[in-house]
Scaffold this active site. Structure first.
Site, short mmCIF file in Angstrom:
data_model
loop_
_atom_site.label_atom_id
_atom_site.label_comp_id
_atom_site.label_asym_id
_atom_site.label_seq_id
_atom_site.Cartn_x
_atom_site.Cartn_y
_atom_site.Cartn_z
N GLU A 1 23.43 28.94 -33.26
CA GLU A 1 23.88 27.55 -33.23
C GLU A 1 24.16 27.04 -34.64
OE1 GLU A 1 23.42 28.44 -29.62
OE2 GLU A 1 21.57 28.59 -30.78
N ASN B 1 25.15 34.40 -28.04
CA ASN B 1 26.38 33.61 -27.91
C ASN B 1 27.20 33.62 -29.19
OD1 ASN B 1 23.86 31.81 -28.49
ND2 ASN B 1 25.54 30.77 -29.50
N ASP C 1 27.85 29.38 -24.36
CA ASP C 1 26.49 29.75 -24.76
C ASP C 1 25.85 30.66 -23.71
OD1 ASP C 1 24.15 29.86 -26.27
OD2 ASP C 1 23.32 28.03 -25.38
#
Length: 711
Positions: free
Chosen positions: A219, A297, A342
C-alpha cells in the site's frame, strides 16, 4: 530487552531444564546462560528439524511449525478430544500476553513449552503444564513507526529449528533466540530500503536449514521479495523478488526479465514499487523439493496507473514455486491477472493429495481474496479448477486455461465500482484447515463492503486530501466509498469440498473477521469468532457441539497438542487486524490472552471489562464551512484507524466521535507528539498544520451533530 520470569514451580514431571527456572526471578540472565550445557538435559526442541516436523505429522503430539506440518493442513491426528466428549472441555489456564492490539499468532508447542507472539512482535515462552511464563523477549520496536503498516502491529508467530526460536519483528528484523532462555543469538535487518514503509507481520518458516521470510508494504509503494537466511548463522542464502525492478538496470534473473514484459513501462511501476509483497503464506513439499509462496497486490492498486497499457503484471497475485536451496523460480500460476482490487494471493495455502477425475493428483488448495477456491497441480502449476465460494461480481468464472472471465465494468476507471469481494477479501490471512478424513476444507469467509474508483489525478506520494491514508504514505491511486456500497457484510464458516468444488455445510456468523480454523481426527473443527467465542463443530455435519467465551473477538487460529498423555486446545486471543482497528462485535475488551482447554478443566475465565463508549461528543466549537475540507483530511489521515466518528464504535483503537469534548477541543495536543505515540499513534506535526486540525475537528463534531438523534 528480554527477561526471565519464573512465577511458580512447574508441575511434577516437567523437564529438568524447565525446573531450573524456579526461583530465578531475582537472578541475572547471565547466570542462567552460564549454566553448563550438561546441566540442561536434551529437549525435543533441540532436535527439531525437517525430519522432526515430518515425523510429528504422523501423530501430531507437538505443534512444531506454523501450520502444524509442511503442508500446513492444520489437521491434528489427536482424537482424545472428540465429538463424544468435547462438551466437557474446560479452561485449564489462561495467560496474559500484556498487549492491547491485535493478536494473530499461531502458537507453537514442543516438549511442553509454548512459543507465542503478541502485538509488537513480543515473544512469550510458556510452560503448558502450569500456564506460567518461562521467558519473554521484546524486540523493542519503535512504536512511533506503527503507521508504517496498513493492518495493525500484529505478528503471526515464530518458527523453531534446532534449539532456536525465530521471530520476524514488525520493523523488518529477523531475530534468532535461544529456545531455552530467550537470549538473542543473532539478528538480521531484512529490509532493502529504509526510506520506504516495509514491515513484517508474518511468521517465518524454516526449510532445509534456511529461515525464509517475506514482508508487507504494497500500500505504501514497495517492491516485494522473500529472503532465506542460514538458521545457524543468520547469513543470507538467497533472495527472490516477486516483481521486476527498474528496466533500465539489469534484471536479477530470467524470471524478472520475463515478468517485465507483462508490465507497461510508461507507468514507471518501479517508482511506486510494483507491490507483490509476500507477507504471509509459505508451504513446502519435501518430496518435490519445492516451496510455494503467495504474492500480494499491485502498488498502486489501480492498474491504470501502474501499468497504463494493461498486462498481467507478473508476479502479482500469484502462487510461485521456488527451489528452496537456491531461491530460483520454478513455476507460477497467477490467480488474478492485472490485479486491480487488492486481491492478494497471500492467503494460507494447503498441500493435499486428492483423487480428481479418477486419478490421484498432488495439489495446492487455495482460497485467496478474490473469492474463488483454486485447485492447482503443485508439480507444475497447472490449473485444475476454480469455483467461487462466495458471491463475486468482478468475474463470471475461470476458463479451461485458468484465466478469469472478467466483468468489464469491474475495471471501469471513471466511476465507482462496488467490488465484491472488496479489498478486505472473501478470505484474508485467517488460517483454513483440511481434514483428509472428511475431505473438506474449513474456510473463514466474509464480505466487508467497499467500493473503489480510480483516482485520475494520482501522483506517487502526492497526498492529496481525500486519498485514503495518503497522509500516512498510502498510495492506492483509488478512492474508497465515493458512494455507499450496496453489498452487505457477513462472516461465514464454510466446509468446502475441493473435489466437487461446492460447500458441504456453512455456519453464518455475527460479523466479518472471524478467526482461523483447526480440524482433528476427533471429527472436530474449532474456530474463534469476532463476537468473542471459541466454538467446536462436528467436522462432517457442521453441528455446534461446544463453545466458550473469550471476552474479546478472536482473529487467530487454535492449535491442539498432547502433553503427558493429555490433549489440550489452545488459542491466542486479541481483537485487531485491519478490520479490528475501527470495528468490533463484542462489548468487552481485555489484554491479549492465551486460553488453554482440556477435558475436565475447571479454571475460571479471566475478568474482562466492558468497552467504555460514552455519549457522542458535543460542545466543540467549529466553523461548519470547514466540515467538507475536514472530511478530506480525515480520510487521508484518520479513517482506517479511528473509523467514521460516531457511526462506527471503535475497535482496538477508539472512535473519535465518542471521545471527551476536551480531547477533541485540544486535538493538536494529542496528534502533535502526543502521549499516544508510546502506543503506536503517529506524530502528525510534520504532516498537518494547525489549520488542518481545525478542519478535522469540524468534521468530527459536525458528523456527531449530524447523526445525533433529534429530541
Amino acid at each position: 530487552m528480554h527477561q526471565i520470569q519464573s512465577t511458580t514451580r512447574p508441575a511434577a514431571g516437567a523437564p529438568a531444564w524447565r525446573r531450573l527456572g524456579t526461583g530465578l526471578a531475582g537472578l541475572a540472565l547471565s547466570a542462567l546462560v552460564a549454566l553448563p550445557a550438561q546441566a540442561q538435559p536434551a529437549s525435543r526442541v533441540d532436535q527439531l528439524d525437517g525430519a522432526y516436523i515430518q515425523a510429528n505429522a504422523a501423530k501430531s503430539t507437538d505443534w512444531p511449525s506454523h501450520g502444524l506440518d509442511y503442508a500446513e493442513t492444520r489437521f491434528s491426528r489427536l482424537r482424545q478430544i472428540n465429538t463424544g466428549n468435547v462438551g466437557q472441555l474446560g479452561l485449564v489456564w489462561s495467560y496474559n500476553l500484556e498487549s492491547t492490539r491485535g493478536v494473530e499468532s499461531t502458537p507453537l508447542v514442543v516438549d511442553g513449552v509454548m512459543y507465542v507472539t503478541a502485538s509488537w512482535s513480543v515473544v512469550h515462552a510458556v510452560d503448558v503444564r502450569s500456564g506460567k511464563r518461562l521467558w519473554s523477549f521484546d524486540p523493542q520496536v519503535d512504536k512511533s513507526k506503527g503507521y508504517k503498516g496498513c493492518c495493525d502491529v500484529v505478528n503471526r508467530g515464530v518458527a523453531l529449528y534446532q534449539g532456536k526460536v525465530f521471530v520476524a519483528a514488525y520493523d523488518g528484523r529477523l531475530i534468532a533466540l535461544n529456545a531455552r532462555s530467550g537470549q538473542k543469538v543473532w539478528e538480521q535487518d531484512t529490509l532493502i530500503d529504509h526510506t520506504h514503509s516495509y514491515t513484517i507481520t508474518g511468521a517465518p518458516r524454516v526449510i532445509k536449514g534456511k529461515v525464509v521470510i517475506g514482508n508487507g508494504g504494497a500500500e505504501y509503494g514497495v517492491r516485494g521479495y522473500v529472503t532465506a537466511y542460514d538458521a545457524g548463522t543468520g547469513a543470507q542464502a538467497w533472495r527472490w523478488f516477486t516483481v521486476p525492478g527498474d528496466p533500465s538496470k539489469p534484471f536479477e534473473n530470467e524470471a524478472m526479465a520475463r515478468a517485465a514484459k507483462t508490465w507497461d513501462a510508461s507507468g514507471k511501476w518501479w517508482e511506486s514499487g510494483g507491490g507483490g509483497t509476500a507477507w504471509d503464506t509459505m508451504t513446502y513439499d519435501p518430496e518435490l523439493n519445492l516451496m510455494y509462496i503467495g504474492t500480494g497486490n499491485g502498488s498502486p492498486w489501480a492498474r491504470s496507473k501502474r501499468s497504463p497499457g494493461g498486462g498481467d503484471n507478473l508476479y502479482l497475485a500469484s502462487i510461485v514455486a521456488l527451489n528452496p536451496d537456491t531461491g530460483e523460480y520454478v513455476w507460477h500460476y497467477q490467480e488474478t491477472p492485472g490485479d486491480n482490487w487488492d486481491y492478494t494471493s497471500t492467503q494460507p495455502m494447503i498441500l493435499a493429495d486428492l483423487k480428481i477425475d479418477g486419478r490421484p493428483r498432488k495439489v495446492i488448495l487455495h482460497a485467496p481474496k478474490n473469492g474463488f477456491f483454486f485447485v492447482i497441480d503443485r508439480t507444475n502449476g497447472r490449473f485444475i479448477s476454480a469455483k467461487n465460494f462466495v458471491d463475486v461480481n468482478w468475474a463470471k468464472g475461470y476458463d479451461a486455461n485458468g484465466r478469469p472471465i472478467e466483468n468489464p465494468e469491474a475495471r471501469a476507471t471513471d466511476k465507482p465500482y462496488d467490488a465484491v469481494p472488496g479489498p478486505f477479501g472473501a478470505h484474508n490471512w485467517h488460517s483454513m484447515s483440511f481434514n483428509p478424513q472428511t475431505g473438506l476444507v474449513y474456510l473463514p469467509a466474509q464480505n466487508v463492503p467497499i467500493n473503489l474508483m480510480d483516482n485520475q489525478n494520482w501522483k506517487f506520494n502526492g497526498n492529496q486530501p481525500g486519498e485514503p491514508h495518503g497522509g500516512l504514505g498510502w498510495n492506492l491511486a483509488m478512492y474508497a466509498n465515493v458512494e455507499p456500497p450496496k453489498s452487505k457484510p457477513f462472516g461465514r464458516l464454510i466446509a468446502w469440498d475441493p473435489v466437487r468444488q461446492k460447500a458441504a455445510w456453512t455456519q453464518e456468523q455475527v460479523s466479518p473477521w472471524n478467526g482461523g480454523t483447526l480440524t482433528t481426527a476427533g471429527n472436530l473443527v474449532f474456530q474463534g469468532t469476532a463476537d468473542g467465542r471459541l466454538i467446536a463443530y462436528n467436522a462432517k455435519t457442521g453441528g455446534k457441539l461446544w463453545e466458550s467465551p473469550t471476552g474479546t473477538g478472536v482473529v487467530a487460529a487454535p492449535i491442539t497438542y498432547e502433553v503427558d498423555g493429555r490433549q489440550y486446545v489452545s488459542i491466542a486471543v486479541g481483537w485487531g487486524g485491519v478490520y479490528g482497528l475501527a470495528q468490533r462485535a463484542t462489548e468487552r475488551q481485555g489484554p491479549g490472552t492465551v486460553y488453554t482447554f482440556a477435558v475436565g478443566g475447571k479454571a475460571p475465565l479471566p475478568d474482562f471489562v466492558g468497552y467504555r463508549l460514552g455519549e457522542l461528543v458535543s460542545g466543540v466549537k467549529y466553523d461548519p464551512a470547514l466540515v467538507q475540507a475536514g472530511t478530506m483530511l480525515y480520510v487521508s489521515n484518520c479513517v482506517f484507524c479511528h473509523g467514521v466518528p460516531g457511526v462506527d464504535r471503535g475497535g482496538n483503537i477508539p472512535n473519535l466521535g465518542y471521545m471527551d469534548a476536551a480531547m477533541i477541543e485540544h486535538l493538536d495536543k494529542f496528534i502533535f507528539k502526543g502521549p499516544a505515540m508510546a502506543r503506536g499513534m503517529p506524530d502528525f506535526s510534520e504532516r498537518l498544520s494547525l489549520d488542518d486540525v481545525q478542519k478535522i475537528k469540524a468534521f468530527i463534531q459536525g458528523t456527531a451533530d449530524a447523526i445525533r438523534p433529534k429530541k
